[in-house]
Design an enzyme around this catalytic site. Structure first.
Site, short mmCIF file in Angstrom:
data_model
loop_
_atom_site.label_atom_id
_atom_site.label_comp_id
_atom_site.label_asym_id
_atom_site.label_seq_id
_atom_site.Cartn_x
_atom_site.Cartn_y
_atom_site.Cartn_z
N ASP A 5 30.79 25.57 80.28
CA ASP A 5 31.66 26.75 80.31
C ASP A 5 33.04 26.23 80.74
O ASP A 5 33.25 25.94 81.92
CB ASP A 5 31.12 27.78 81.29
N ARG A 39 42.64 38.68 75.99
CA ARG A 39 41.44 38.65 76.82
C ARG A 39 40.23 38.62 75.89
O ARG A 39 40.14 39.41 74.94
CB ARG A 39 41.36 39.88 77.73
N TYR A 61 35.94 49.35 62.81
CA TYR A 61 34.59 48.91 63.21
C TYR A 61 34.12 47.82 62.26
O TYR A 61 34.19 47.99 61.04
CB TYR A 61 33.61 50.08 63.16
N GLU A 85 30.90 45.79 62.71
CA GLU A 85 29.62 45.19 63.12
C GLU A 85 29.12 44.22 62.06
O GLU A 85 29.16 44.54 60.86
CB GLU A 85 28.55 46.27 63.32
N LYS A 119 42.99 32.39 79.40
CA LYS A 119 43.44 31.60 80.55
C LYS A 119 44.39 30.52 80.04
O LYS A 119 45.44 30.86 79.52
CB LYS A 119 42.22 31.03 81.29
N THR A 154 36.81 31.37 77.78
CA THR A 154 37.59 32.58 77.62
C THR A 154 38.88 32.19 76.89
O THR A 154 39.26 31.03 76.85
CB THR A 154 37.91 33.25 78.97
N1 DSN Z 1 38.06 35.69 87.22
C1 DSN Z 1 38.07 34.38 86.67
C2 DSN Z 1 38.64 33.39 87.60
O1 DSN Z 1 39.56 33.76 88.27
O2 DSN Z 1 38.22 32.24 87.68
C3 DSN Z 1 36.78 33.95 86.13
O3 DSN Z 1 36.15 35.00 85.50
#
Ligand code: DSN
Length: 428
Positions: free
Chosen positions: A207, A243, A61, A63, A237, A234
């Site tokens: 984003d 993730r 943990y 925090e 990707k 994110t």
């Molecule tokens: N689920 C993602 C996508 O496929 O674009 C975005 O969160």
């Protein structure tokens, strides 16, 4: 010093204590190895990510932030989080970074709550035209707390018309102009969005979740370079990490964003994820990752050309990035859902996708989305894209022909066998 490294027998332990889960794990490894992942938001992570995600950092943990924690025992967690933040700042050329967001939704909520007041107006892309749920879709919590005004892409061109975005900005005077997408195959004009935001005194927020890796690799433009205030991505990707999510921004927003992530929205960060993010950011700053990012786009363009030459109808006619959106109802007489199922049959994983002004509902939309980040991570090149494009076209033209689908599935498997998934070894 003792070596307390986790035993490699850990998976034997799982096999013995939970055979069902072990079997599911092996089945998923096989599915990923024998088929090809073409959902544009998915990828095969760097092999270095697995040992950190499955590490003792999971047990801690933490925090707070490095040097300011609420629990003891933080000498190693402070170290990894500091490294991760410094690497994120360097990679995205930003003054500030926060690597604690648990995922894309948390990351964007943290930005809104950190920089806006409930009820403030945000100008963002409509979900039905390629924006994301967290960009103010009415079903999301964010859509209920803030006032989202949504711009759309043009039909039939599929492109965003910045003059229309500007007109909405002048009419609604947003506090924030957001650009970014889940389903838009073209590069965005960040300088154009910034000019619009400046004209109405709004914050600029990008984003870049889908293309974070392509920006890191220098293959696409970085909104921070034209003076954006804040950018989120994110990490799983095109960046090929665990993730999770991260936020970079101008330093003047740092204190508000830190407070918004913790304690505003989250409790203890997932330090195994932070550790894996740190390593991802190092790997994403390498020369080989730059080559990867460029190849993702080269592959996408080639795949798009093959599909168009085979009669497929692509939203905007092609791609500038890693993805393409194919309208399947017209050329193939299949909904996106039917196309997704057909391509599953041949070992190619895609997702059904709304097209701009789609007359059909989200679970039976008119198209599919395909992308090349995962295929490129396996080392696939333009020739492999030609093979895959051919399989896609033949499958969508013969969705009921089982013999053809079986033959195509064998072709997919043969191609995949030549390009192993990074980090997966065939121990058969
Ligand atoms: N689920 C993602 C996508 O496929 O674009 C975005 O969160």
């Amino acid at each position: 010093m003792h070596n307390f490294a986790r035993s490699t027998a850990a998976s034997d332990c799982l096999r013995a204590s939970d055979p069902d889960l072990f079997a599911a794990l092996r089945a998923e490894e096989n599915r990923q190895a024998e088929g090809i992942e073409m959902i544009p938001s998915e990828n095969y992570c760097f092999p270095e990510v697995y040992p950190l995600l499955g590490s003792v950092f999971n047990n801690k943990y933490s925090e707070g932030y490095p040097g300011r924690r609420y629990y003891g025992g933080q000498e190693n967690t402070d170290r990894i989080e500091t490294i991760a933040r410094d690497r994120a700042k360097a990679l995205f050329r930003a003054e500030y970074a926060n690597v604690q967001p648990l995922g894309g939704s948390a990351m964007n909520q943290a930005v809104y709550f950190g920089l806006l007041q409930p009820g403030d107006t945000v100008l963002a892309m409509d979900l039905s035209h390629g924006g994301h749920l967290t960009h103010g879709a009415p079903v999301s919590h964010m859509g209920k707390v803030f006032r989202f005004i949504r711009y759309k892409s043009e039909v039939p061109s599929g492109r965003i018309d910045l003059e229309k975005v500007r007109a909405l900005a002048l009419e609604h005077k947003p506090k924030m102009v957001l650009c970014g997408f889940s389903s838009y195959p073209r590069e965005l004009d960040y300088a154009g969005f910034k000019r619009i935001a400046d004209e109405v005194g709004a914050l600029t927020f990008a984003d870049v979740s889908h293309i974070g890796g392509l920006i890191a690799g220098g293959a696409l433009a970085n909104p921070m370079d034209v003076g954006f205030d804040v950018m989120s991505t994110t990490t799983h990707k095109s960046l090929r990490g665990p993730r999770g999510g991260l936020i970079v921004a101008k330093q003047k927003f740092g204190a508000a964003l830190d407070k918004s992530v913790f304690p505003g929205l989250q409790g203890g960060p997932h330090m195994h994820q932070v550790a894996a993010t740190a390593t991802t950011l190092l790997l994403a700053s390498s020369e080989s990752f730059k080559a990867y990012a460029r190849q993702v786009i080269v592959n996408a363009k080639r795949l798009a050309e093959v599909l168009v030459a085979g009669g497929a109808d692509l939203v905007t006619g092609g791609t500038d990035n890693h993805m393409m959106v194919v309208t399947t109802t017209q050329t193939f007489g299949l909904t996106g859902a039917e196309s997704e199922t057909t391509l599953d049959e041949v070992g190619i994983t895609v997702n059904k996708q709304l097209i701009p002004d789609d007359p059909n509902p989200p679970l039976r939309p008119s198209g599919i989305r395909l992308g090349t980040p995962a295929a490129t991570a396996r080392g696939m090149d333009e020739a492999a894209m030609e093979t895959l494009g051919g399989i896609v076209l033949r499958a969508l033209r013969a969705p009921k022909d089982l013999a053809t689908l079986q033959a195509l599935h064998a072709e997919t498997k043969a191609l995949c066998a030549k390009f192993p998934v990074p980090g997966l070894v065939d121990d058969a």
